[in-house]
Design a protein around this motif. Structure first.
Motif, short mmCIF file in Angstrom:
data_model
loop_
_atom_site.label_atom_id
_atom_site.label_comp_id
_atom_site.label_asym_id
_atom_site.label_seq_id
_atom_site.Cartn_x
_atom_site.Cartn_y
_atom_site.Cartn_z
N PHE A 135 -25.92 36.20 45.79
CA PHE A 135 -25.86 34.74 45.88
C PHE A 135 -26.76 34.20 46.99
O PHE A 135 -26.98 32.99 47.07
N LEU A 136 -27.26 35.06 47.84
CA LEU A 136 -28.15 34.64 48.92
C LEU A 136 -29.61 34.78 48.52
O LEU A 136 -30.50 34.60 49.35
N ARG A 137 -29.89 35.12 47.26
CA ARG A 137 -31.25 35.44 46.83
C ARG A 137 -32.23 34.31 47.10
O ARG A 137 -33.30 34.51 47.68
N GLN A 138 -31.84 33.10 46.69
CA GLN A 138 -32.77 31.97 46.83
C GLN A 138 -33.04 31.66 48.29
O GLN A 138 -34.18 31.46 48.71
N GLU A 139 -31.96 31.63 49.11
CA GLU A 139 -32.14 31.34 50.53
C GLU A 139 -32.98 32.43 51.21
O GLU A 139 -33.84 32.13 52.06
N MET A 140 -32.74 33.68 50.85
CA MET A 140 -33.50 34.78 51.43
C MET A 140 -34.98 34.68 51.05
O MET A 140 -35.87 34.90 51.87
N GLU A 141 -35.25 34.32 49.79
CA GLU A 141 -36.63 34.22 49.32
C GLU A 141 -37.39 33.14 50.07
O GLU A 141 -38.56 33.32 50.45
N ASP A 142 -36.72 32.01 50.33
CA ASP A 142 -37.38 30.92 51.05
C ASP A 142 -37.71 31.34 52.49
O ASP A 142 -38.78 31.03 53.02
N ILE A 143 -36.77 32.03 53.12
CA ILE A 143 -36.99 32.44 54.51
C ILE A 143 -38.05 33.52 54.59
O ILE A 143 -38.94 33.49 55.45
#
Length: 547
Positions: A135-143
């Protein structure tokens, strides 16, 4: 204070009640106040220690993750991954790097995911530890996209994801990068302390420092992250402390009653002992305490004083005899050290060497003579090592050889003997006698052997054997030496050295040391047996005063 000096035993109960019980009660109150305070300090210390332990383990794990991440960049596959712009090549090399490195990186439970990113072809390959991390995939990708810019060598930073801090470790090379995401709350030590102190303390991580004074914080040096923790202020008394308080209160009642009873039973005999002690202090050492009827300890105390006075009287008499004998032995020892004819011969020989301009030999003679004199006039109260005694013998033989003697010296020692102790000049005396009283006109050979052995009582002992080729002892000397009464020493005009060594052995070791003289054909043999003494710091008077 002068008032206290005049306290009488008959009134001791009143004094104890006034001067001891009241301070005891006050001390009790202070003691429990101090106990509560130390309990609080102990609690704080426990939580501070826990915080230090968490911070150290998080930092250690972070260093390990960084090392594992850096290890992944050393492979050729990662280099090809970073320098390729073809999606197929990047995917092939990226899958290989991921397969080879995720075992080592994911061995740390703090790692939630690792990401391979290639900006040239927009390639993004994540690997998550658990389903929840997906569930953290999108946030991790942005960072990760902000951390893996071209030309960035290494980045270690903290970013918040869903208001929770995560540590990003990113290493890049040209188009590609590898990023490891660490959740410090997954640290096993952190989780363990949270489980242990869940009702007494709270631990968490934050980028900012809390402003509440009741919350403590500890910064992690590697990243801009703080560990903060808090705990309630308590001053509890344990069950043991409450029991102790009840016991002390009971003693506050019991002690006065016990003091009153003991005072009546001990004041009279103590007064009797006190009066006797006053007479003894005044100088009447023949005074003795009469028998007293009291508790066993006081009777034993009075009896012990009488026995001590008797022992002191006997000790003084024995000490006078021992001191006289020791002084006589010291005088003989110093007399043994003084050899004006020998030193005069050395000086004459030295003068001859200087006249002949043989300065090297003169220098050697001066050096050997100075070392011999230093040893001969050393402190007679101190043990020396066997090595020092043998060195003094070597110097003495060199001196004699410089005075036209022809002496051959041989040593034979077991490996452990050199560092053990002996009485000063105990061996040198017999070497001097061998040289002085040799009956042969040829060269003299002196051999010294030293060994250890165990006696019948398993006591470890030293055995010194001195053998020369000088013709042996005269029979009258052997006869005289076999009938020596060491308990009645007297000043000797002949054979001073032998009697001196024998008596000093007796003073130091008593019946545990032996000195034997005998002839073996043309050889004179001296055997000395002593207990092993390996403490070089011990003094001779520690033995002579031991009785």
């Amino acid at each position: 204070m002068k008032f206290l000096n005049h306290i009488k035993l008959n009134n001791i109960f009143n004094y104890v009640t006034v001067f001891l019980l009241i301070p005891f009660a006050v001390t009790l109150i202070l003691l429990f106040a101090y106990t509560a305070y130390t309990t609080r300090i102990h609690q704080q210390g426990i939580f501070h220690t826990a915080a230090d332990d968490i911070a150290e383990n998080v930092e250690a794990s972070l260093v390990g993750v960084m090392n594992e991440t850096r290890m992944a960049t050393y492979s050729n596959d990662f280099i090809y991954f970073c320098n390729s712009s073809s999606y197929e090549s990047v995917d092939r090399y990226g899958q290989t790097v991921m397969a080879e490195s995720q075992t080592g990186i994911f061995s740390y439970p703090e790692v939630v995911c690792m990401v391979l990113n290639n900006t040239s072809c927009g390639y993004y390959l994540p690997s998550f530890r658990s389903f929840d991390a997906l569930f953290l995939r999108q946030e991790m990708e942005d960072i990760v996209g902000t951390l893996s810019a071209e030309g960035t060598a290494a980045v270690l930073t903290v970013r918040e994801v869903n208001r929770l801090p995560y540590i990003f470790c990113s290493i890049a090379d040209r188009y590609g990068s590898i990023t490891t995401v660490v959740d410090p709350r997954k640290n096993p030590v952190y989780a363990n302390y949270c489980s242990i102190y869940k009702e007494n303390a709270a631990f968490d991580f934050s980028v900012s420092v809390p402003e509440d004074r009741r919350v403590f914080s500890k910064a992690l040096p590697l990243v801009e992250l703080n560990l903060f923790y808090s705990y309630p202020a308590r001053y509890p008394l344990s069950g043991i402390q409450i029991t102790l308080l009840a016991v002390i209160l009971f003693l506050l009642v019991l002690i006065p009653l016990s003091l009153w009873a003991l005072t009546r039973s001990i004041s009279k005999p103590l007064n009797l002992i006190s009066r006797s002690m006053e007479a003894i202090t005044a100088g009447d050492f023949d005074q003795r305490i009469p028998p007293v009827n009291s508790i066993d300890d006081i009777c034993a105390y009075a009896k012990g004083i009488n026995m001590m006075l008797d022992a002191v009287k006997r000790s003084k008499e024995e000490e006078i005899d021992s001191c006289m004998a020791a002084v006589q032995a010291q005088l003989q020892y110093f007399q043994l050290q003084i050899r004006p004819h020998f030193y005069l011969n050395c000086m004459k020989n030295l003068n001859s060497l200087i006249d002949l301009k043989e300065y090297d030999k003169a220098q050697l003679l001066i050096y050997a003579l100075s070392k011999y004199i230093s040893h001969a006039f050393s402190d007679a109260k101190t043990f020396i090592t066997i090595r020092d005694e043998l060195e003094a013998i070597q110097n003495y033989v060199e001196l004699c050889n410089s005075l036209a003697y022809e002496i051959h010296l041989e040593f034979k020692l077991s490996g452990e003997c050199a560092g053990m102790n002996c009485i000063p000049m105990s061996l040198l005396t017999f070497v001097e006698n061998s040289i002085k009283h040799t009956q042969t006109g040829s060269a003299l050979t002196v051999s010294i052997s030293i060994e250890t052995f165990y006696a019948g009582n398993s006591e470890k002992k030293l055995k010194f054997t001195i053998r020369d080729s000088g013709g042996g002892f005269p029979e009258e000397v052997l006869e005289q030496q076999n009938h020596v009464d060491l308990k009645k020493p007297m000043y000797r005009r002949s054979h001073i050295g032998i009697f001196n060594v024998r008596y000093r052995l007796f003073l130091v070791f008593g019946d545990k040391a032996f000195l034997t003289l005998k002839n073996d054909g043309p050889s004179a043999v001296v055997e000395i047996v002593t207990p092993c003494e390996q403490s070089s710091e011990r003094q001779l008077y520690e033995y002579t005063n031991r009785g």
